[in-house]
Design a protein around this motif. Structure first.
Motif, short mmCIF file in Angstrom:
data_model
loop_
_atom_site.label_atom_id
_atom_site.label_comp_id
_atom_site.label_asym_id
_atom_site.label_seq_id
_atom_site.Cartn_x
_atom_site.Cartn_y
_atom_site.Cartn_z
N GLY A 77 11.75 6.56 22.16
CA GLY A 77 10.88 5.35 21.97
C GLY A 77 9.66 4.52 21.36
N GLY A 78 9.82 3.55 20.40
CA GLY A 78 8.31 3.68 20.11
C GLY A 78 7.63 4.54 19.08
N LEU A 115 14.07 4.14 25.75
CA LEU A 115 13.73 3.08 25.93
C LEU A 115 13.48 1.89 25.65
CD1 LEU A 115 11.13 4.99 27.48
CD2 LEU A 115 13.00 5.22 28.71
N GLU A 116 14.40 1.44 24.65
CA GLU A 116 14.32 0.31 23.40
C GLU A 116 15.16 0.03 23.62
OE1 GLU A 116 9.80 -0.21 20.55
OE2 GLU A 116 11.02 1.49 20.56
N LEU A 117 15.81 -1.12 24.42
CA LEU A 117 17.40 -1.44 23.69
C LEU A 117 16.60 -2.67 23.24
CD1 LEU A 117 20.05 -1.87 24.52
CD2 LEU A 117 19.62 -2.37 26.83
N TRP A 118 17.17 -3.55 21.49
CA TRP A 118 17.23 -3.78 20.57
C TRP A 118 18.36 -4.88 20.71
CZ3 TRP A 118 12.13 -5.46 19.55
CH2 TRP A 118 11.09 -5.06 19.39
N ASP A 119 18.19 -5.62 20.57
CA ASP A 119 19.01 -6.96 20.50
C ASP A 119 19.23 -7.20 18.87
OD1 ASP A 119 20.92 -8.60 20.13
OD2 ASP A 119 20.54 -10.23 21.50
N GLY A 173 15.82 -3.53 29.70
CA GLY A 173 17.03 -2.30 29.91
C GLY A 173 16.66 -1.28 29.00
N TYR A 174 17.53 0.21 29.52
CA TYR A 174 17.95 1.42 28.28
C TYR A 174 19.28 1.53 28.04
CZ TYR A 174 19.50 3.27 32.71
OH TYR A 174 19.84 3.98 34.10
N GLY A 175 19.08 2.40 26.94
CA GLY A 175 20.92 3.08 26.52
C GLY A 175 20.96 4.23 26.88
N TRP A 176 21.81 5.08 27.22
CA TRP A 176 22.19 6.43 27.07
C TRP A 176 23.02 6.82 26.17
CZ3 TRP A 176 23.33 3.44 31.32
CH2 TRP A 176 24.92 3.68 31.84
N GLY A 196 2.61 4.84 25.39
CA GLY A 196 3.20 6.10 27.00
C GLY A 196 3.78 7.34 26.53
N LEU A 197 4.83 6.93 25.47
CA LEU A 197 5.93 8.06 25.44
C LEU A 197 4.35 9.32 24.38
CD1 LEU A 197 8.53 6.80 23.99
CD2 LEU A 197 8.54 8.38 25.78
N THR A 198 3.70 9.09 23.98
CA THR A 198 2.89 9.53 22.91
C THR A 198 2.03 10.65 23.86
OG1 THR A 198 0.64 7.83 23.07
CG2 THR A 198 2.04 8.23 20.92
#
Length: 428
Positions: free
Chosen positions: A84-85, A211-215, A227-230, A388-390
């Motif tokens: 994500g990000g 963590l990034e769920l884009w429409d 939400g999130y994808g897996w 956060g992910l950094t």
């Protein structure tokens, strides 16, 4: 063969042989109680799930004596890969005294059967194709004393009797509803949609979470969804690919999540093979009832475990670990109550069950409800993923928090912070 009344009478009836029901039945039978385990379908049977198990669930399997070796068909994983990000971060499961440092992957169509057979081995009497309908209640007290059911392919009417009944019949929990226990609207609800693809990505040591769920459908601007994808490699040539979505935004009800999953899969690299031609199962969805969304967990002879009691972790959508843990907790309470000498003493012991659940999960689930509200805001979610992910240290803390993996005593500073926050949060 003539049926005797004792065939349909037991100390405890457990309705539903998913992870919660089979675990409950296993521990009850192991303690010497006579248990009926009633399952509406026949094994093996499919359930909508990510098929990925954290160390928390792994610990429960070990405790039940399940053979979790690779030779027995289990695939181990080392941790979680978070994407994500613009960042890709690989986090190993934490090293703890309380939990193993690995998770597992196994398809639900035979995972549940493994637990049910283990309950049978311990002495539980399993009835498959046993569709439970209305509860049998005492007209004077309203207390449940058994269940009416239809048995076998011929749907033969049968009545089972027991002084205690455990509802392990999932999110909709028809038994709970029949006893007047409805879902709480003030608790978060999630939905999982998933499918399987034949893919070269099937062999993976890490569970993967996006963590990034884009429409990205339609002519308008891209939309960040709550939400999130897996992507969980199954090790058998396929991957379980799905989405977990929270009901904390307007998008929850207005979108067709199967279509969102299709679009998300289409956005993945071509060589992964997430195409309709490689899909091995239809897209299916299921509700994720979170944070004690049905209460009380004990009333008038009925105990709720797993999804029936809304035990799904609101931080990460994990249900299996909490289904199995609540089954063990319920069994412990029932075994103690069974040994009491008077009805009043038995009731006193049984009424402790909701408090045991609140003491175990209440504060943590309250934190989770606050977390769900936060990430329901797309702006908050965007900042969290981008910044956060950094920070790997912050993400290690987040992994422990989201997966509820800490040592209760003697842990590190992160464990102490998480445990401290859970203790001071209201246990609602």
């Amino acid at each position: 063969m003539t049926e005797t009344p004792s065939e349909h009478t037991a100390d405890v009836i457990v309705v539903g042989a998913g992870p919660a029901g089979s675990t409950t039945a296993y521990y009850l039978a192991k303690a010497g109680l006579d248990v009926l385990l009633l399952e509406k379908t026949a094994f093996p049977r499919e359930k909508v799930c990510g098929d990925g198990l954290t160390p928390r669930a792994t610990k429960q399997l070990v405790a039940m004596g399940i053979d979790i070796s690779e030779e027995a068909g289990w695939l181990r994983n080392k941790g979680l890969r978070i994407i994500g990000g613009g960042v890709r971060l690989q986090l190993d499961w934490p090293e703890l005294a309380s939990y193993p440092d690995y998770g597992l992957v196994r398809k639900r169509d035979d995972f549940d059967e493994q637990l049910a057979r283990q309950a049978q081995k311990a002495g539980a009497r399993l009835y498959e194709r046993c569709n439970v309908g209305e509860p049998v209640t005492d007209p004077r007290t309203g207390r449940i004393t058994g269940v009416h059911a239809k048995l076998g392919e011929e749907k033969r009417p049968v009545t089972f009797h027991a002084p205690l009944v455990v509802a392990a019949d999932g999110n909709s929990s028809r038994l709970s509803l029949a006893m007047g226990l409805h879902r709480r609207d003030d608790r978060p609800m999630g939905v999982a949609v998933r499918t399987y693809f034949t893919t070269p990505r099937h062999d993976d040591d890490y569970l993967e979470s996006w963590l990034e769920l884009w429409d990205r459908r339609g002519p308008g601007p891209d939309r960040l969804l709550p939400g999130y994808g897996w992507i969980f490699g199954m090790g058998d040539g396929t991957s379980n690919v799905g989405l977990g979505i929270l009901n904390s935004s307007s998008a929850f009800r207005e979108l067709d999540w199967r279509e969102v999953l299709k679009a998300w899969c289409a956005s993945m690299p071509e060589d992964w093979g997430f195409t309709p031609d490689n899909m091995t199962m239809p897209i299916r969805g299921a509700a994720l009832p979170m944070a004690f969304n049905r209460q009380p967990h004990y009333t008038r002879g009925l105990l709720l475990v797993g999804d029936a009691g809304g035990l799904v972790n609101p931080f990460n959508g994990e249900g299996i670990a909490y289904a199995m843990e609540s089954g063990q907790l319920a069994a412990d309470v029932i075994v103690q109550a069974h040994a009491r000498t008077t009805d009043a003493q038995r009731e006193r012991a049984l009424h402790a069950y909701p408090q045991v659940l609140k003491d175990t999960y209440g504060g943590y689930y309250t934190l989770g409800r606050a977390f769900v509200k936060l990430i329901g805001n797309p702006k908050v979610m965007r900042i969290a993923t981008q910044r956060g992910l950094t920070h790997p240290m912050l993400m290690r803390f987040t992994l422990k928090m989201l997966a509820n993996l800490t040592d209760p005593t003697g842990g590190d500073a992160m464990d102490r912070i998480i445990n401290g926050l859970s203790k001071v949060a209201p246990k609602a």
